[in-house]
Design an enzyme around this catalytic site. Structure first.
Site, PDB file in Angstrom:
ATOM      1  N   ASP A   8       0.999  -1.181  -0.203  1.00 52.55           N
ATOM      2  CA  ASP A   8      -0.001   0.227   0.134  1.00 52.55           C
ATOM      3  C   ASP A   8       1.108   1.234  -0.009  1.00 52.55           C
ATOM      4  OD1 ASP A   8      -2.382   1.505   0.630  1.00 52.55           O
ATOM      5  OD2 ASP A   8      -1.284   1.797   2.779  1.00 52.55           O
ATOM      6  N   ASP A  10      -0.242   5.017   0.960  1.00 54.96           N
ATOM      7  CA  ASP A  10      -0.534   6.132   2.035  1.00 54.96           C
ATOM      8  C   ASP A  10      -0.648   5.476   3.495  1.00 54.96           C
ATOM      9  OD1 ASP A  10      -0.675   8.743   0.463  1.00 54.96           O
ATOM     10  OD2 ASP A  10      -2.589   7.611  -0.614  1.00 54.96           O
TER      11      ASP A  10
HETATM   12  C1  XBP Z   1      -5.226   6.000   0.626  1.00 56.71           C
HETATM   13  C2  XBP Z   1      -6.612   6.930   0.503  1.00 56.71           C
HETATM   14  C3  XBP Z   1      -6.386   7.958  -0.516  1.00 56.71           C
HETATM   15  C4  XBP Z   1      -5.544   9.162  -0.051  1.00 56.71           C
HETATM   16  C5  XBP Z   1      -5.711  10.485  -0.903  1.00 56.71           C
HETATM   17  O1  XBP Z   1      -5.315   4.938   0.255  1.00 56.71           O
HETATM   18  O2  XBP Z   1      -7.665   6.626   0.896  1.00 56.71           O
HETATM   19  O3  XBP Z   1      -7.487   8.492  -0.806  1.00 56.71           O
HETATM   20  O4  XBP Z   1      -6.019   9.369   1.327  1.00 56.71           O
HETATM   21  O5  XBP Z   1      -5.451  10.192  -2.281  1.00 56.71           O
HETATM   22  P1  XBP Z   1      -3.944   4.030   0.211  1.00 56.71           P
HETATM   23  P2  XBP Z   1      -6.654  10.490  -3.497  1.00 56.71           P
HETATM   24  O6  XBP Z   1      -3.615   3.930   1.640  1.00 56.71           O
HETATM   25  O7  XBP Z   1      -4.769   2.704  -0.160  1.00 56.71           O
HETATM   26  O8  XBP Z   1      -2.931   4.476  -0.850  1.00 56.71           O
HETATM   27  O9  XBP Z   1      -7.074  11.948  -3.231  1.00 56.71           O
HETATM   28  O10 XBP Z   1      -5.572  10.478  -4.806  1.00 56.71           O
HETATM   29  O11 XBP Z   1      -7.486   9.502  -3.562  1.00 56.71           O
HETATM   30 MG    MG Z   2      -2.780   3.203   3.427  1.00 59.93          MG
END
Ligand code: XBP
Ligand code: MG
Length: 255
Positions: A8, A10
């Site tokens: 993953d 973020d």
């Molecule tokens: C994290 C998310 C994303 C980010 C923002 O997903 O839910 O929506 O918060 O990015 P992961 P966007 O941990 O699976 O990467 O604004 O591009 O959605």
């Molecule tokens: Mg995440």
């Protein structure tokens, strides 16, 4: 046998949410003349909705229904999201968000031991590009040749779609892979794709139920700041190496 790691982005590769995406959202809201402010706690609640556009739509409906008409909301949210992502790219390009402890170590060991690296994320490919360039350098795609982003599949996490697409591209049995996640929606997505999943809690998932995780750590640890948590071998504390991940993976797959 462990043949691939699926990361993953973020919260897992880096703590991008609180001081990256959240700041960029707030800057975009202010620039658009909206009185929307996502403080640290509110953003933690809003993270239950995965995807930036979906998160803004939820916030609009729940907290600020008077700020846009139904006819204009979709286009305005799309424009806000574009602006937010430009600002997010600037924040990460400035080097404001480092990799979490242990990520560079595990990546290096995986490459040396022929374990494949891939990415399954809710965020956009552009945001992955920005973070990976800033942290692994311009050649990052040679390290992570398979990337599947949220807008490239029908459903975002907690649906398994990004993971299923990565597995399809890898052509490796899920039991021979390990997903690395930080959040409950991410863990659900990985499990729904049949993947063993190691959780490294992020600032926003300190107290969240992570049942179903193969191991749940507060981090992979660094020599100056060891990680800790629950593993299939019991409580653990230290600096996680690929060999530890291999053992925990093998123990969980045997069960
Ligand atoms: C994290 C998310 C994303 C980010 C923002 O997903 O839910 O929506 O918060 O990015 P992961 P966007 O941990 O699976 O990467 O604004 O591009 O959605
Ligand atoms: Mg995440």
């Amino acid at each position: 046998m462990l043949r691939a790691l699926i990361f993953d982005v973020d919260g897992t590769l880096a703590e991008t949410e609180r001081d990256g995406h959240r700041l960029a959202f707030n800057q975009a809201f202010a620039e658009a003349g909206l009185d929307w402010v996502w403080d640290v706690d509110l953003y933690g609640e809003l993270l239950a909705v995965t995807g930036g556009k979906e998160r803004m739509t939820h916030y609009l409906q729940q907290y600020k229904p008077e700020s846009m008409t139904a006819e204009t909301a979709e286009a305005r949210i799309r424009a806000l999201h574009l602006d937010k992502n430009r600002r997010y790219a600037d924040i990460v390009a400035a080097g404001a968000i480092p990799l979490r402890d242990g990520i560079a170590r595990i990546v290096e060991q995986a490459l040396a031991q022929d374990v494949k690296l891939s990415i399954a994320t809710t965020t956009s490919r552009e945001n992955v590009e920005a973070l990976m360039c800033a942290t692994f350098g311009a050649d990052w795609e040679s390290l992570f040749p398979i990337v599947v982003a949220g807008d490239e599949v029908p459903l975002k996490k907690p649906a398994p779609d990004v993971y299923l697409r990565v597995l399809d591209l890898l052509q490796i049995n899920p039991a021979e892979c390990l997903a690395l996640e930080d959040s409950a929606p991410g863990l659900s997505a990985a499990r729904a794709a049949g993947l063993p999943c190691l959780v490294t809690r992020s600032v926003y998932s300190r107290d969240v139920d992570m049942s179903g995780a193969l191991a749940c750590l507060d981090g992979l640890g660094a020599p100056s700041a060891p990680g800790g948590g629950d593993t299939p071998e019991g409580p653990w504390r230290g600096v996680a190496r690929l060999g530890d991940l291999r053992r925990w993976h093998a123990a969980a797959v045997r069960r």
